[in-house]
Scaffold this motif. Structure first.
Motif, mmCIF file in Angstrom:
data_model
loop_
_atom_site.group_PDB
_atom_site.id
_atom_site.type_symbol
_atom_site.label_atom_id
_atom_site.label_comp_id
_atom_site.label_asym_id
_atom_site.label_seq_id
_atom_site.Cartn_x
_atom_site.Cartn_y
_atom_site.Cartn_z
ATOM 1 N N ASN A 1 -9.036 18.326 -0.357
ATOM 2 C CA ASN A 1 -10.171 18.661 0.863
ATOM 3 C C ASN A 1 -11.394 19.113 0.268
ATOM 4 O O ASN A 1 -12.415 18.679 0.474
ATOM 5 N N ALA A 2 -11.055 19.956 -0.762
ATOM 6 C CA ALA A 2 -12.375 20.409 -1.190
ATOM 7 C C ALA A 2 -12.996 19.295 -2.300
ATOM 8 O O ALA A 2 -14.247 19.313 -2.354
ATOM 9 N N LEU A 3 -12.315 18.435 -2.915
ATOM 10 C CA LEU A 3 -12.732 17.423 -3.554
ATOM 11 C C LEU A 3 -13.697 16.369 -2.520
ATOM 12 O O LEU A 3 -14.684 15.778 -2.808
ATOM 13 N N ILE A 4 -13.047 16.194 -1.245
ATOM 14 C CA ILE A 4 -13.620 15.328 -0.421
ATOM 15 C C ILE A 4 -15.118 15.903 -0.016
ATOM 16 O O ILE A 4 -15.915 15.335 0.264
ATOM 17 N N ARG A 5 -15.031 17.257 0.074
ATOM 18 C CA ARG A 5 -16.249 18.093 0.448
ATOM 19 C C ARG A 5 -17.380 17.784 -0.604
ATOM 20 O O ARG A 5 -18.659 17.678 -0.089
ATOM 21 N N LYS A 6 -16.823 17.659 -1.726
ATOM 22 C CA LYS A 6 -17.701 17.322 -2.825
ATOM 23 C C LYS A 6 -18.249 16.057 -3.073
ATOM 24 O O LYS A 6 -18.906 15.714 -3.943
ATOM 25 N N MET B 1 0.723 -1.243 -0.101
ATOM 26 C CA MET B 1 0.024 -0.001 -0.109
ATOM 27 C C MET B 1 0.839 1.235 0.117
ATOM 28 O O MET B 1 1.965 1.263 0.597
ATOM 29 N N LEU B 2 0.592 2.105 -0.708
ATOM 30 C CA LEU B 2 1.144 3.624 -0.880
ATOM 31 C C LEU B 2 0.365 4.462 -1.529
ATOM 32 O O LEU B 2 -0.743 4.280 -1.878
ATOM 33 N N ASN B 3 0.969 5.867 -1.481
ATOM 34 C CA ASN B 3 0.191 6.872 -2.253
ATOM 35 C C ASN B 3 1.214 7.857 -2.936
ATOM 36 O O ASN B 3 2.413 8.012 -2.575
ATOM 37 N N ALA B 4 0.784 7.892 -4.369
ATOM 38 C CA ALA B 4 1.663 8.879 -4.969
ATOM 39 C C ALA B 4 2.108 10.141 -4.556
ATOM 40 O O ALA B 4 3.226 10.709 -4.838
ATOM 41 N N SER B 5 1.034 10.941 -4.224
ATOM 42 C CA SER B 5 1.232 12.332 -3.880
ATOM 43 C C SER B 5 2.208 12.310 -2.535
ATOM 44 O O SER B 5 3.153 13.012 -2.502
ATOM 45 N N TYR B 6 2.117 11.225 -1.635
ATOM 46 C CA TYR B 6 2.986 11.292 -0.473
ATOM 47 C C TYR B 6 4.323 11.028 -1.045
ATOM 48 O O TYR B 6 5.227 11.690 -0.380
ATOM 49 N N ARG C 1 -3.890 11.641 -4.446
ATOM 50 C CA ARG C 1 -3.988 11.907 -2.986
ATOM 51 C C ARG C 1 -5.043 11.096 -2.518
ATOM 52 O O ARG C 1 -5.143 10.532 -1.380
ATOM 53 N N LEU C 2 -6.058 11.280 -3.112
ATOM 54 C CA LEU C 2 -7.392 10.574 -2.878
ATOM 55 C C LEU C 2 -7.673 9.059 -3.436
ATOM 56 O O LEU C 2 -8.739 8.742 -3.130
ATOM 57 N N CYS D 1 -4.169 17.461 4.227
ATOM 58 C CA CYS D 1 -5.308 16.219 3.916
ATOM 59 C C CYS D 1 -4.422 15.120 3.945
ATOM 60 O O CYS D 1 -3.482 14.915 3.309
ATOM 61 N N GLU D 2 -5.016 14.070 5.138
ATOM 62 C CA GLU D 2 -4.282 12.541 5.042
ATOM 63 C C GLU D 2 -4.609 12.194 3.742
ATOM 64 O O GLU D 2 -5.492 11.907 3.217
ATOM 65 N N PRO D 3 -3.205 11.521 3.208
ATOM 66 C CA PRO D 3 -3.248 10.755 1.741
ATOM 67 C C PRO D 3 -4.153 9.518 2.094
ATOM 68 O O PRO D 3 -4.064 8.646 3.323
ATOM 69 N N VAL D 4 -4.865 8.832 1.039
ATOM 70 C CA VAL D 4 -5.338 7.807 1.060
ATOM 71 C C VAL D 4 -4.579 6.748 0.275
ATOM 72 O O VAL D 4 -3.992 7.011 -0.785
#
Length: 659
Positions: A128-133, A80-85, A160-161, A253-256
């Protein structure tokens, strides 16, 4: 394979600069060979060790390669990893947050610099704005943006998400955009009011509105608009401005964290049929090769200023703009404009101004700038201080030897190695390329495979051919950054890239190649399918033909390519009209212009035929098959020497000859 057997013999050899080699990651051929030997002795372990060294894993992988269901190979699948991180957070956490990540130069010359710390804030606010949407892992987003900081931020925020992004080049038409929205099932579009190129505003939001007038409008929920210029545009209830939705969002924003095989992006490329192919790439394997090739092919150092001139709408702009340079923590240039505005010295001026040390561009650009320099000595590279350069690269198409030598001498001052890189949208990163501190260079040859890549030249049955014999380029072993599938069409993926004729396990590149008899160097000889390479951009002939036939007055059309000294290949269309064939120069010119503009509207300006010839018919066999080999000869102005006895209408050849 006779059409790819012949080639010019190139005897010039350029050895690595001694000072460069002394400090290179691989400093001579013995080190390159040792790395290749390591991959041969323990293939899976070779890639696993590199994956652990170059990537930050949230959950370490225990499975390396799952090859139980070829050609659907899976790499590091339980990791498991995150590209943005991996591209941003890791550098901020290691104390490099104040280092400049992006230097943006706009079309009009304005400059904005963004540190890794600031980039992290921008990406997190957007995420964060995308999460809110309501957007989450597994959703798909279309990004239709200009070259900009915001374009890179959009890609990184999606990553990131765990939102799979599909970037569409800003030069593509509303219809092309609509097709991609529908195929990938994108609920979100991220765009801009306009893009600015060569002093002109080119509308993007307007094209999005046009794309959302049919079926696509039922899929898309939100359109987020970056105000590039702030000009007045129409906004519907689903449209929101980027600056407004991120204004009050938190800075972090915590990475997914996603599975290594999670689709990072889908990028559409042309095939030999009329329908574009959605090339699906994984997160872990793709990101690994992005970082690895930055490290080895570009011999990247912490203080390098890296500039890849590709747009983010192409794979080069994904791997060597949005991901690779950030994964290695480097400073890079993002350029909005074109190389000839306000004049053809723009690239050289920017290299001088920003102290660029690694410059990566397309042979098309090089050839255009050679021509510009010959016409106006004032914009020639020798008028600029290019001493900051230490490495040059080319991408997108084979470079002809004379352009290579001009680039080496006039831009690199005869001291900078040139990495002539061969790779494709499907390969994710370089697969055949020089190692700049180790590989003797021969103009026009991409030299040898990247360590761990098992490339070969084979015949139609998959048998390896001896050096000196032209054949089909294949890769015989899976590698981490390879295409995973065609989005929504697994059968097309297998048929296109792993054909049964080659045993179903060899990746077929679609290019012809030949290896040098003495040193085994690869030279790419051109496509073996109906795909053209125009300025490094792949365009399917069927796609252009379909656009032409969609015009109300066109009965039939056939498209071929012919060599072009600037773009590498240009498009020649042979057209049969429903109405009377135009016969005088004025009528031909007017009708050709109408059809060129039509194709630009249907696909995009890059697909416009350079030449259109009109005939009462097309050369066909008695069974009705169009004889494209004859059209290719006609386009090149060659005398027809092939057998035409099977032609239903031999007289048509003279009509289509263009003379």
């Amino acid at each position: 394979m006779s059409e790819i057997e012949s080639r010019l013999i190139e005897n010039r050899v350029f050895f690595p600069n001694a000072d460069f080699a002394k400090n290179a990651k691989l400093s001579d051929m013995s080190e390159y060979m040792a790395m290749c030997q390591l991959s041969n002795e323990g293939y899976e372990q070779f890639w696993a060790e590199l994956a652990r060294e170059f990537l930050i894993w949230h959950s370490p992988f225990t499975s390396i390669l799952n090859d139980q269901n070829p050609p659907f190979y899976r790499w590091f699948e339980d990791g498991m990893l995150n590209a943005s991180y991996n591209c941003i957070d890791r550098h901020v956490r290691s104390g490099n947050g104040d280092k400049v990540a992006l230097v943006f130069e706009s079309d009009d010359g304005k400059i904005e610099k963004v540190s890794y710390k600031t980039l992290l804030v921008k990406v997190c606010k957007f995420a964060n704005a995308l999460i809110r949407k309501g957007y989450k892992k597994g959703d798909r987003a279309i990004i239709y943006m200009p070259m900009s900081i915001e374009g890179v931020v959009s890609m990184q925020a999606c990553a990131r998400l765990g939102i799979t992004h599909s970037v569409v080049f800003g030069g593509f038409s509303a219809k092309s955009l609509e097709e991609r929205i529908i195929d990938v099932g994108a609920k979100l579009i991220i765009t801009a009011d306009v893009q600015v190129r060569g002093g002109k505003n080119i509308p993007l939001k307007k094209a999005v509105d046009e794309a959302l007038t049919g079926e696509a409008s039922k899929i898309v929920k939100d359109v987020i608009v970056y105000r590039r210029t702030g000009i007045e545009i129409e906004m519907s209830p689903r449209d929101v401005f980027l600056d407004e939705i991120i204004e009050s969002e938190e800075d972090y924003c915590e990475p997914v964290y996603v599975e290594s095989e999670h689709p990072l992006f889908v990028l559409y490329t042309s095939g030999s049929t009329g329908r574009p192919k959605g090339i699906q790439h994984s997160t872990g394997g793709y990101l690994l090769h992005s970082a690895l090739t930055m490290f080895y092919t570009f011999d990247i150092k912490p203080d390098d200023i890296f500039w890849c001139t590709a747009d983010i709408g192409w794979i080069t702009g994904h791997t060597y703009v949005a991901y690779g340079p950030l994964a290695t923590g480097n400073t890079q240039i993002i350029f909005e404009g074109v190389p000839t505005f306000p004049d053809a010295g723009r690239f050289w001026q920017m290299i001088e101004k920003h102290g660029v040390s690694i410059f990566y561009t397309a042979p098309t650009a090089i050839r255009a700038l050679i021509k510009a320099s010959s016409l106006n000595q004032r914009v020639a590279p020798e008028n600029y201080n290019l001493k900051s350069l230490r490495l040059l690269g080319t991408v997108g198409e084979p470079i002809n030897p004379e352009a290579w030598v001009w680039y080496y001498k006039n831009v690199g001052g005869s001291r900078c190695p040139i990495v002539d890189t061969f790779w494709q949208t499907e390969t994710g990163g370089h697969v055949i390329t020089p190692m700049p501190g180790a590989t003797p260079l021969i103009p026009g040859s991409c030299t040898l495979p990247f360590p761990g890549i098992d490339a070969a030249v084979v015949d139609e049955t998959g048998q390896e051919l001896p050096n000196g014999k032209g054949g089909m380029l294949v890769i015989r072993k899976p590698w981490p950054s390879m295409i995973r599938t065609i989005w929504g069409d697994a059968e097309r993926f297998k048929k296109t890239y792993f054909p049964k004729e080659l045993g179903g396990k060899f990746y077929l590149a679609g290019d012809g190649s030949i290896r040098d008899e003495k040193n085994g160097y690869f030279t790419i000889m051109g496509r073996i399918d109906d795909v053209l390479n125009i300025s490094g951009h792949r365009l399917g002939t069927m796609e252009i033909e379909s656009a032409l036939v969609a015009y109300e007055d066109v009965a039939e059309a056939a498209v071929v390519g012919k060599p072009d000294e600037v773009t590498g290949e240009s498009i020649v269309a042979f057209v049969v009209l429903k109405s009377k064939r135009p016969e005088n120069v004025k009528e031909i010119s007017e009708k050709a212009k109408v059809l060129q503009n039509w194709v630009a509207k249907e696909i995009g300006p890059i697909a416009k035929p350079k030449e259109i010839r009109f005939g009462d018919n097309l050369p066909k066999t008695r069974s009705g098959k169009i004889m494209r080999r004859l059209l290719r000869a006609l386009a090149k102005g060659e005398k027809i020497q092939q057998d035409v006895s099977t032609l239903e209408n031999p007289a048509i050849l003279e009509q289509l000859s263009g003379t």
